[in-house]
Design a protein around this motif. Structure first.
Motif, PDB file in Angstrom:
ATOM      1  N   LYS A 186     -16.368  56.168  40.527  1.00  0.00           N
ATOM      2  CA  LYS A 186     -16.550  57.382  41.338  1.00  0.00           C
ATOM      3  C   LYS A 186     -16.651  58.621  40.452  1.00  0.00           C
ATOM      4  N   GLU A 187     -15.788  58.692  39.421  1.00  0.00           N
ATOM      5  CA  GLU A 187     -15.821  59.838  38.513  1.00  0.00           C
ATOM      6  C   GLU A 187     -17.154  59.920  37.771  1.00  0.00           C
ATOM      7  N   LEU A 188     -17.646  58.743  37.354  1.00  0.00           N
ATOM      8  CA  LEU A 188     -18.932  58.714  36.652  1.00  0.00           C
ATOM      9  C   LEU A 188     -20.073  59.169  37.556  1.00  0.00           C
ATOM     10  N   LEU A 189     -20.058  58.718  38.807  1.00  0.00           N
ATOM     11  CA  LEU A 189     -21.113  59.106  39.754  1.00  0.00           C
ATOM     12  C   LEU A 189     -21.042  60.594  40.080  1.00  0.00           C
ATOM     13  N   LYS A 190     -19.837  61.127  40.224  1.00  0.00           N
ATOM     14  CA  LYS A 190     -19.688  62.566  40.496  1.00  0.00           C
ATOM     15  C   LYS A 190     -20.230  63.402  39.336  1.00  0.00           C
ATOM     16  N   LYS A 191     -19.989  62.898  38.115  1.00  0.00           N
ATOM     17  CA  LYS A 191     -20.492  63.601  36.935  1.00  0.00           C
ATOM     18  C   LYS A 191     -22.022  63.595  36.903  1.00  0.00           C
ATOM     19  N   LYS A 192     -22.620  62.446  37.237  1.00  0.00           N
ATOM     20  CA  LYS A 192     -24.079  62.348  37.261  1.00  0.00           C
ATOM     21  C   LYS A 192     -24.677  63.257  38.335  1.00  0.00           C
ATOM     22  N   ILE A 193     -24.034  63.298  39.507  1.00  0.00           N
ATOM     23  CA  ILE A 193     -24.522  64.174  40.589  1.00  0.00           C
ATOM     24  C   ILE A 193     -24.471  65.633  40.152  1.00  0.00           C
ATOM     25  N   SER A 194     -23.371  66.014  39.474  1.00  0.00           N
ATOM     26  CA  SER A 194     -23.223  67.401  39.006  1.00  0.00           C
ATOM     27  C   SER A 194     -24.319  67.753  37.993  1.00  0.00           C
ATOM     28  N   GLU A 195     -24.623  66.831  37.082  1.00  0.00           N
ATOM     29  CA  GLU A 195     -25.671  67.078  36.089  1.00  0.00           C
ATOM     30  C   GLU A 195     -27.030  67.232  36.755  1.00  0.00           C
ATOM     31  N   LYS A 196     -27.329  66.353  37.716  1.00  0.00           N
ATOM     32  CA  LYS A 196     -28.613  66.424  38.406  1.00  0.00           C
ATOM     33  C   LYS A 196     -28.751  67.722  39.188  1.00  0.00           C
ATOM     34  N   LEU A 197     -27.676  68.168  39.818  1.00  0.00           N
ATOM     35  CA  LEU A 197     -27.726  69.418  40.594  1.00  0.00           C
ATOM     36  C   LEU A 197     -27.927  70.627  39.676  1.00  0.00           C
ATOM     37  N   SER A 198     -27.329  70.573  38.467  1.00  0.00           N
ATOM     38  CA  SER A 198     -27.540  71.679  37.514  1.00  0.00           C
ATOM     39  C   SER A 198     -28.998  71.701  37.044  1.00  0.00           C
ATOM     40  N   HIS A 199     -29.588  70.497  36.856  1.00  0.00           N
ATOM     41  CA  HIS A 199     -31.006  70.423  36.493  1.00  0.00           C
ATOM     42  C   HIS A 199     -31.878  70.954  37.623  1.00  0.00           C
ATOM     43  N   ARG A 200     -31.491  70.629  38.853  1.00  0.00           N
ATOM     44  CA  ARG A 200     -32.262  71.106  40.012  1.00  0.00           C
ATOM     45  C   ARG A 200     -32.254  72.622  40.082  1.00  0.00           C
ATOM     46  N   LYS A 201     -31.109  73.232  39.794  1.00  0.00           N
ATOM     47  CA  LYS A 201     -30.995  74.695  39.807  1.00  0.00           C
ATOM     48  C   LYS A 201     -31.913  75.308  38.750  1.00  0.00           C
ATOM     49  N   ARG A 202     -31.987  74.640  37.594  1.00  0.00           N
ATOM     50  CA  ARG A 202     -32.861  75.134  36.517  1.00  0.00           C
ATOM     51  C   ARG A 202     -34.323  75.124  36.964  1.00  0.00           C
ATOM     52  N   TYR A 203     -34.743  74.062  37.631  1.00  0.00           N
ATOM     53  CA  TYR A 203     -36.132  73.988  38.100  1.00  0.00           C
ATOM     54  C   TYR A 203     -36.408  74.993  39.210  1.00  0.00           C
ATOM     55  N   GLU A 204     -35.411  75.261  40.042  1.00  0.00           N
ATOM     56  CA  GLU A 204     -35.577  76.287  41.079  1.00  0.00           C
ATOM     57  C   GLU A 204     -35.775  77.665  40.450  1.00  0.00           C
ATOM     58  N   GLN A 205     -35.022  77.941  39.392  1.00  0.00           N
ATOM     59  CA  GLN A 205     -35.186  79.215  38.682  1.00  0.00           C
ATOM     60  C   GLN A 205     -36.564  79.305  38.038  1.00  0.00           C
ATOM     61  N   LEU A 206     -37.034  78.176  37.494  1.00  0.00           N
ATOM     62  CA  LEU A 206     -38.377  78.145  36.926  1.00  0.00           C
ATOM     63  C   LEU A 206     -39.431  78.431  37.990  1.00  0.00           C
ATOM     64  N   SER A 207     -39.244  77.856  39.171  1.00  0.00           N
ATOM     65  CA  SER A 207     -40.187  78.069  40.274  1.00  0.00           C
ATOM     66  C   SER A 207     -40.231  79.541  40.672  1.00  0.00           C
ATOM     67  N   GLU A 208     -39.074  80.187  40.733  1.00  0.00           N
ATOM     68  CA  GLU A 208     -39.017  81.613  41.073  1.00  0.00           C
ATOM     69  C   GLU A 208     -39.702  82.458  39.993  1.00  0.00           C
ATOM     70  N   LYS A 209     -39.441  82.101  38.742  1.00  0.00           N
ATOM     71  CA  LYS A 209     -40.048  82.843  37.631  1.00  0.00           C
ATOM     72  C   LYS A 209     -41.561  82.695  37.642  1.00  0.00           C
ATOM     73  N   LEU A 210     -42.043  81.486  37.950  1.00  0.00           N
ATOM     74  CA  LEU A 210     -43.483  81.245  38.009  1.00  0.00           C
ATOM     75  C   LEU A 210     -44.120  82.039  39.140  1.00  0.00           C
ATOM     76  N   THR A 211     -43.455  82.095  40.283  1.00  0.00           N
ATOM     77  CA  THR A 211     -43.971  82.850  41.424  1.00  0.00           C
ATOM     78  C   THR A 211     -44.039  84.341  41.110  1.00  0.00           C
ATOM     79  N   GLU A 212     -43.000  84.865  40.463  1.00  0.00           N
ATOM     80  CA  GLU A 212     -42.959  86.292  40.119  1.00  0.00           C
ATOM     81  C   GLU A 212     -44.043  86.659  39.108  1.00  0.00           C
ATOM     82  N   SER A 213     -44.345  85.739  38.184  1.00  0.00           N
ATOM     83  CA  SER A 213     -45.336  86.032  37.148  1.00  0.00           C
ATOM     84  C   SER A 213     -46.756  86.092  37.695  1.00  0.00           C
ATOM     85  N   GLY A 214     -47.005  85.392  38.817  1.00  0.00           N
ATOM     86  CA  GLY A 214     -48.353  85.350  39.371  1.00  0.00           C
ATOM     87  C   GLY A 214     -49.294  84.422  38.621  1.00  0.00           C
TER      88      GLY A 214
END
Length: 509
Positions: A186-214
């Motif tokens: 369970k601890e290992l799976l929670k750690k993997k979920i946390s890592e994936k969610l942090s990666h997802r946040k990074r891609y969301e920020q990239l998407s916002e930056k791309l939209t702002e740049s035009g």
């Protein structure tokens, strides 16, 4: 029989550096060329000596080093610094100086505009020497890799694909977490979920930056670099270098960094050449990638006669009649199709990103006997005509009627690209950002033009031309000094010395 024996290493010898450098050495050409350039006027930093602070290297010293290094495919600042310690020609060229790799690197980074000005000044010098004619100019592009790989380049589709993959993995991990009883698991799976969610946040920020740049894509390491499709469908992140060469001696006269494709680059390159060389009318040669109506029209308005290869047919299918079978009548603004029917337009202009167009069609398509040979469209054959179609047709007719002349394009512009990329290794850039990448381009193009001049005029002929230019510059400087002396009679006496000193610093090379 004995072997060939060299000189004793401990033997004391009296040699001068000038003896060790041949008269036809590339180093001597660079030395003569750089010494006639007005480095302060061109914008090189530290061209004028300051009264305070630590002495700086003369920009002519570092410029000579770069011109020598790039000719021999040595572009790295560390390799250039090492060459200063072992290369006899560089000992002579730099008067024994050995700048550090940081000094060498900063000089290239801080003088991007000065390198551009030096290249433009050299082009004007070549025109003055009548080595550039300005009658026919070939325009083309080549691609180089940037300091940014594909993994660090994103468009919206790629970002969405990563987010979708992360969501699927998170869903899998949550399912496994609910089914698992072991605490360690369970601890290992929670750690993997946390890592994936942090990666997802990074891609969301990239998407916002791309939209702002035009922009349509974004690069993380070198923001100016773009994902380009080169020959044989090979994709890579890099720069699309636009270049122009004069037909007389295949000398390069222009460069800039274009967009991902060549569609909107013809007018930019042609107008820059026209402005730099002071031309009123001249001809351009370019391939089909540059053939767009708005670019041809801009060139026509400026008095530039284009010879750009016609774009391939855009007929719906190989089995359909080509557009050339449809005859346009300008007086009545209609087409006559192969069956003799009149195709007219009733709607107004349709607005495209870079042009306007009208749509032509006819109701006779419904019962036409030739329909199967003409179109597979349910509503019948439709023709879209651009507002620049007349200009496009004029260009296409010129190319067809002067095919032998158009074939000169490859001879003029393709050879320089081969030298830059194959002989001198310019398949990738060491710099980041458009301005800094152009520093490398301008250095290489100066070197290429110098080498071409040696091939055309010979070593002695080119040296004589450069010396004549240097003498003419010196004569002009003397005449200006005399003029200043005459003007000083009308300036208060206390200010005469200051004016003379500033003038001498500025115009003495």
């Amino acid at each position: 029989m004995d072997h060939i024996i060299g000189t004793d290493r401990n033997q004391l010898q009296f040699l001068s550096l000038d003896q060790m450098v041949p008269e036809d050495s590339w180093a001597r050409v660079i030395d003569l060329f750089v010494d006639i350039l007005p480095l302060e006027e061109l914008g090189f930093k530290h061209a004028r000596v300051g009264k305070e602070g630590r002495p700086a290297y003369n920009p002519s010293t570092l410029l000579k080093l770069y011109l020598y290094g790039y000719k021999h495919a040595i572009r790295s600042s560390r390799k250039l610094a090492y060459s200063c310690t072992i290369n006899v020609e560089l000992w002579w060229l730099l008067h024994g100086l050995r700048p550090s790799f940081r000094t060498i690197a900063y000089f290239r980074k801080e003088n991007a505009e000065a390198f551009k000005s030096a290249f433009r000044r050299f082009v004007l010098m070549l025109k003055e020497l009548e080595l550039i004619e300005g009658d026919t100019v070939a325009i083309d592009s080549f691609k180089i890799f940037a300091q940014n790989n594909l993994k660090n380049n994103f468009n919206q589709k790629k970002i969405d694909r990563h987010i979708e993959y992360i969501d699927k993995k998170v869903e899998e991990y949550e399912t496994q977490l609910n089914e698992s009883d072991a605490e360690d698991r369970k601890e290992l799976l929670k750690k993997k979920i946390s890592e994936k969610l942090s990666h997802r946040k990074r891609y969301e920020q990239l998407s916002e930056k791309l939209t702002e740049s035009g922009e349509k894509q974004i690069s993380l390491i070198d923001p100016d670099a773009r994902n380009l499709l080169s020959s044989k469908n090979i994709s890579g992140v890099g720069y699309n270098i636009q270049a122009a060469a004069d037909a007389k001696h295949k000398l390069l006269v222009h460069n800039h960094i274009g967009e991902s494709t060549d569609k909107r680059e013809l007018a930019t390159a042609a107008l820059c050449v026209q402005s730099l060389l002071g031309l009123t009318r001249f001809k351009t040669l370019s391939d089909a990638g540059y053939t767009t109506g708005d670019q041809l029209y801009l060139c026509k308005q400026a008095g530039i006669l284009t010879y750009s290869s016609p774009m391939p047919s855009t007929s719906p299918s190989d089995n359909c009649y080509p557009l050339s079978r449809f005859i346009y009548h300008k007086e009545g603004n209609y087409y006559i199709c192969p069956s003799g029917a009149k195709m007219t337009t009733h709607a107004g202009w349709s607005h495209r990103p870079n042009y306007r167009s009208r749509v032509y069609k006819t109701k006779d398509c419904i019962n036409c006997a030739l329909r199967e040979k003409c179109t597979q469209n349910k509503i019948g054959r439709v023709i879209e005509r651009s507002e620049y179609q007349d200009t496009i047709d004029e260009n296409n007719n010129r190319v067809i009627q002067n095919h032998d002349y158009y074939k000169l394009r490859q001879q003029i512009i393709e050879h320089p690209f081969g030298v830059l990329k194959r002989q001198w290794g310019f398949t990738y850039t060491l710099m980041k950002g458009k301005a800094n990448v152009l520093s490398e381009v301008n250095i290489l193009m100066i070197v290429y033009n110098l080498r071409r001049c040696l091939s055309v005029l010979g070593m002695d002929g080119f040296k004589k031309r450069l010396k004549d230019l240097a003498d003419s510059f010196a004569k002009i400087s003397c005449e200006l000094c005399l003029l200043l002396l005459m003007l000083c009679a009308f300036v208060p006496k206390k200010r005469n010395e200051k004016y003379l000193w500033e003038f001498a610093n500025y115009y003495t090379f």
